[in-house]
Design a protein around this motif. Structure first.
Motif, PDB file in Angstrom:
ATOM      1  N   THR A 143      68.643  17.241 -31.350  1.00 46.99           N
ATOM      2  CA  THR A 143      69.589  16.695 -32.333  1.00 46.99           C
ATOM      3  C   THR A 143      70.995  16.627 -31.745  1.00 46.99           C
ATOM      4  OG1 THR A 143      69.971  18.905 -33.251  1.00 46.99           O
ATOM      5  CG2 THR A 143      68.263  17.544 -34.303  1.00 46.99           C
ATOM      6  N   SER A 144      71.113  16.871 -30.442  1.00 46.68           N
ATOM      7  CA  SER A 144      72.421  16.859 -29.788  1.00 46.68           C
ATOM      8  C   SER A 144      72.549  15.637 -28.886  1.00 46.68           C
ATOM      9  CB  SER A 144      72.614  18.117 -28.934  1.00 46.68           C
ATOM     10  OG  SER A 144      72.555  19.276 -29.740  1.00 46.68           O
ATOM     11  N   LEU A 145      73.612  14.854 -29.089  1.00 50.63           N
ATOM     12  CA  LEU A 145      73.898  13.733 -28.199  1.00 50.63           C
ATOM     13  C   LEU A 145      74.852  14.226 -27.117  1.00 50.63           C
ATOM     14  CD1 LEU A 145      73.532  10.770 -27.498  1.00 50.63           C
ATOM     15  CD2 LEU A 145      75.424  10.214 -29.049  1.00 50.63           C
ATOM     16  N   MET A 146      74.438  14.047 -25.855  1.00 55.20           N
ATOM     17  CA  MET A 146      75.164  14.604 -24.714  1.00 55.20           C
ATOM     18  C   MET A 146      76.061  13.550 -24.071  1.00 55.20           C
ATOM     19  SD  MET A 146      73.750  17.561 -24.963  1.00 55.20           S
ATOM     20  CE  MET A 146      74.350  18.398 -23.490  1.00 55.20           C
ATOM     21  N   PHE A 147      77.246  13.993 -23.649  1.00 53.03           N
ATOM     22  CA  PHE A 147      78.235  13.094 -23.050  1.00 53.03           C
ATOM     23  C   PHE A 147      78.640  13.576 -21.662  1.00 53.03           C
ATOM     24  CE2 PHE A 147      78.408  12.537 -27.528  1.00 53.03           C
ATOM     25  CZ  PHE A 147      78.653  11.194 -27.725  1.00 53.03           C
ATOM     26  N   THR A 148      78.616  12.648 -20.728  1.00 54.22           N
ATOM     27  CA  THR A 148      79.122  12.901 -19.380  1.00 54.22           C
ATOM     28  C   THR A 148      80.603  12.535 -19.367  1.00 54.22           C
ATOM     29  OG1 THR A 148      76.964  12.367 -18.435  1.00 54.22           O
ATOM     30  CG2 THR A 148      78.859  12.261 -16.951  1.00 54.22           C
ATOM     31  N   PHE A 149      81.391  13.279 -18.610  1.00 55.04           N
ATOM     32  CA  PHE A 149      82.830  13.012 -18.553  1.00 55.04           C
ATOM     33  C   PHE A 149      83.362  13.398 -17.184  1.00 55.04           C
ATOM     34  CE2 PHE A 149      82.431  17.429 -19.561  1.00 55.04           C
ATOM     35  CZ  PHE A 149      83.528  18.044 -18.975  1.00 55.04           C
ATOM     36  N   VAL A 176      81.082  20.052 -32.257  1.00 56.79           N
ATOM     37  CA  VAL A 176      80.957  19.875 -30.813  1.00 56.79           C
ATOM     38  C   VAL A 176      80.622  21.201 -30.137  1.00 56.79           C
ATOM     39  CG1 VAL A 176      82.132  19.079 -28.720  1.00 56.79           C
ATOM     40  CG2 VAL A 176      82.654  18.013 -30.921  1.00 56.79           C
ATOM     41  N   GLU A 177      79.805  21.109 -29.093  1.00 59.77           N
ATOM     42  CA  GLU A 177      79.498  22.283 -28.281  1.00 59.77           C
ATOM     43  C   GLU A 177      79.829  21.979 -26.820  1.00 59.77           C
ATOM     44  OE1 GLU A 177      75.907  25.122 -28.699  1.00 59.77           O
ATOM     45  OE2 GLU A 177      75.297  23.636 -27.202  1.00 59.77           O
ATOM     46  N   TRP A 178      80.619  22.858 -26.196  1.00 63.76           N
ATOM     47  CA  TRP A 178      80.983  22.719 -24.780  1.00 63.76           C
ATOM     48  C   TRP A 178      81.502  24.061 -24.298  1.00 63.76           C
ATOM     49  CZ3 TRP A 178      86.223  21.410 -22.536  1.00 63.76           C
ATOM     50  CH2 TRP A 178      86.133  21.157 -21.161  1.00 63.76           C
ATOM     51  N   ASN A 179      81.107  24.445 -23.107  1.00 66.04           N
ATOM     52  CA  ASN A 179      81.516  25.761 -22.596  1.00 66.04           C
ATOM     53  C   ASN A 179      82.822  25.731 -21.806  1.00 66.04           C
ATOM     54  OD1 ASN A 179      80.821  24.647 -20.128  1.00 66.04           O
ATOM     55  ND2 ASN A 179      79.255  26.168 -19.624  1.00 66.04           N
ATOM     56  N   LYS A 185      77.829  19.148 -19.689  1.00 70.13           N
ATOM     57  CA  LYS A 185      78.043  18.017 -20.592  1.00 70.13           C
ATOM     58  C   LYS A 185      78.577  18.496 -21.943  1.00 70.13           C
ATOM     59  CE  LYS A 185      74.672  14.641 -18.883  1.00 70.13           C
ATOM     60  NZ  LYS A 185      73.559  13.737 -19.268  1.00 70.13           N
ATOM     61  N   ILE A 186      79.306  17.609 -22.614  1.00 69.44           N
ATOM     62  CA  ILE A 186      79.794  17.877 -23.967  1.00 69.44           C
ATOM     63  C   ILE A 186      78.743  17.366 -24.955  1.00 69.44           C
ATOM     64  CG2 ILE A 186      81.579  17.287 -25.663  1.00 69.44           C
ATOM     65  CD1 ILE A 186      83.521  17.026 -23.250  1.00 69.44           C
ATOM     66  N   ALA A 187      78.451  18.155 -25.981  1.00 66.65           N
ATOM     67  CA  ALA A 187      77.414  17.785 -26.947  1.00 66.65           C
ATOM     68  C   ALA A 187      77.985  17.656 -28.348  1.00 66.65           C
ATOM     69  CB  ALA A 187      76.299  18.827 -26.950  1.00 66.65           C
ATOM     70  N   ILE A 188      77.592  16.585 -29.040  1.00 68.68           N
ATOM     71  CA  ILE A 188      77.794  16.505 -30.490  1.00 68.68           C
ATOM     72  C   ILE A 188      76.519  17.033 -31.128  1.00 68.68           C
ATOM     73  CG2 ILE A 188      78.073  15.000 -32.484  1.00 68.68           C
ATOM     74  CD1 ILE A 188      79.700  13.109 -30.789  1.00 68.68           C
ATOM     75  N   LEU A 189      76.654  18.055 -31.954  1.00 71.90           N
ATOM     76  CA  LEU A 189      75.488  18.698 -32.563  1.00 71.90           C
ATOM     77  C   LEU A 189      75.056  17.992 -33.843  1.00 71.90           C
ATOM     78  CD1 LEU A 189      76.519  22.461 -32.156  1.00 71.90           C
ATOM     79  CD2 LEU A 189      75.287  20.982 -30.544  1.00 71.90           C
ATOM     80  N   ASP A 190      73.781  18.140 -34.175  1.00 72.23           N
ATOM     81  CA  ASP A 190      73.223  17.591 -35.426  1.00 72.23           C
ATOM     82  C   ASP A 190      73.562  16.115 -35.590  1.00 72.23           C
ATOM     83  OD1 ASP A 190      72.227  20.149 -36.139  1.00 72.23           O
ATOM     84  OD2 ASP A 190      74.227  20.714 -36.821  1.00 72.23           O
TER      85      ASP A 190
END
Length: 199
Positions: A143-149, A176-179, A185-190
Motif C-alpha cells: 500500500t506504499s508508493l515509493m519515490f526515487t529522488f 510519509v515514511e523516510w529514514n 526511497k521515500i514512501a507515501i503510506l496507505d
C-alpha cells in the motif's frame, strides 16, 4: 473467432495483464495501449504478430477499458500531482510513471534536468516513481508508493532535497515514511491508486 484462441495461453495471459495494467495506470490512450500490445507481440512472439489485427486489439482495449478503468474523483492522484507541482516551483524535476526501471527513470529526468539547466532554470534535484513501483500498488502487493529522488549538485544535498519532498507530500495530506537517508526511497503510506485516463 475469439482472439484468445489464436494465441498460446502464456501470450494471452501476458497481454491481458499488460492491457489491464496500462488501463489501471491511467496514463495511456486506447491507441497507445494498442501499440503497446503490437510491440509486445513483435518482441516476444514474432510468429504470432499476424494472428491478431490492429483493429482486433483496439476492440480488446475498449472492452478492457470498460471493465478496469478507475472511476471517481482521482483524489489521491490529484494530491500527488499538486505536490509535484509545488516541488517543481522549488527546483525539483518531477516525473510520473518514469519508465519501467530505475535506469529508465534517471534517463528521463536527467534529460529534463539538462534541458532546463541549459535554459537557465534553477534545478536542485529530482523526484519520480517508476512503473514497477506503481504496479506494486496496483496489484496490491503493497500500500506504499515509493519515490526515487536525488540532488543535482553538491549543495543542496540529496538529504536536503528529500526533506523538501517529504514536506510537500505532507502539505497535501499524505502520510510519509523516510529514514532521512539518500539511499532510502521515500514512501507515501496507505496509497490507493485512482488515476484514470482523460483524453
Amino acid at each position: 473467432m475469439d482472439w484468445k484462441e489464436l494465441l498460446e495461453e502464456n501470450c494471452v495471459e501476458e497481454l491481458k495483464e499488460l492491457i489491464q495494467d496500462d488501463i489501471q495506470a491511467g496514463f495511456l490512450s486506447n491507441e497507445e495501449i494498442q501499440e503497446d500490445c503490437i510491440f509486445y507481440l513483435e518482441y516476444n512472439y514474432p510468429d504470432d504478430v499476424e494472428k491478431v489485427s490492429k483493429e482486433d486489439f483496439f476492440e480488446i482495449v475498449l472492452e478492457y477499458r470498460s471493465r478496469f478503468q478507475n472511476v471517481g474523483t482521482q483524489e489521491n492522484y490529484k494530491k500527488l500531482d499538486l505536490a509535484f507541482d509545488n516541488m517543481e516551483k522549488r527546483g525539483i524535476v518531477t516525473e510520473h510513471f518514469a519508465g519501467f526501471t530505475m535506469e529508465d527513470g534517471y534517463d528521463i529526468v536527467n534529460e529534463e534536468i539538462e534541458e532546463r539547466y541549459k535554459n537557465g532554470e534553477k534545478i536542485i534535484g529530482c523526484c519520480f516513481y517508476i512503473t514497477q513501483d506503481l504496479m506494486h500498488v496496483i496489484h496490491e502487493d503493497t500500500t506504499s508508493l515509493m519515490f526515487t529522488f536525488g540532488n543535482c549538485f553538491d549543495k543542496p544535498t540529496a538529504e536536503d532535497v528529500g526533506k523538501v519532498i517529504v514536506e510537500e507530500f505532507e502539505k497535501v495530506g499524505f502520510v510519509v515514511e523516510w529514514n532521512g537517508s539518500a539511499d532510502k526511497k521515500i514512501a507515501i503510506l496507505d496509497f490507493k491508486w485512482d488515476k484514470r485516463y482523460d483524453s
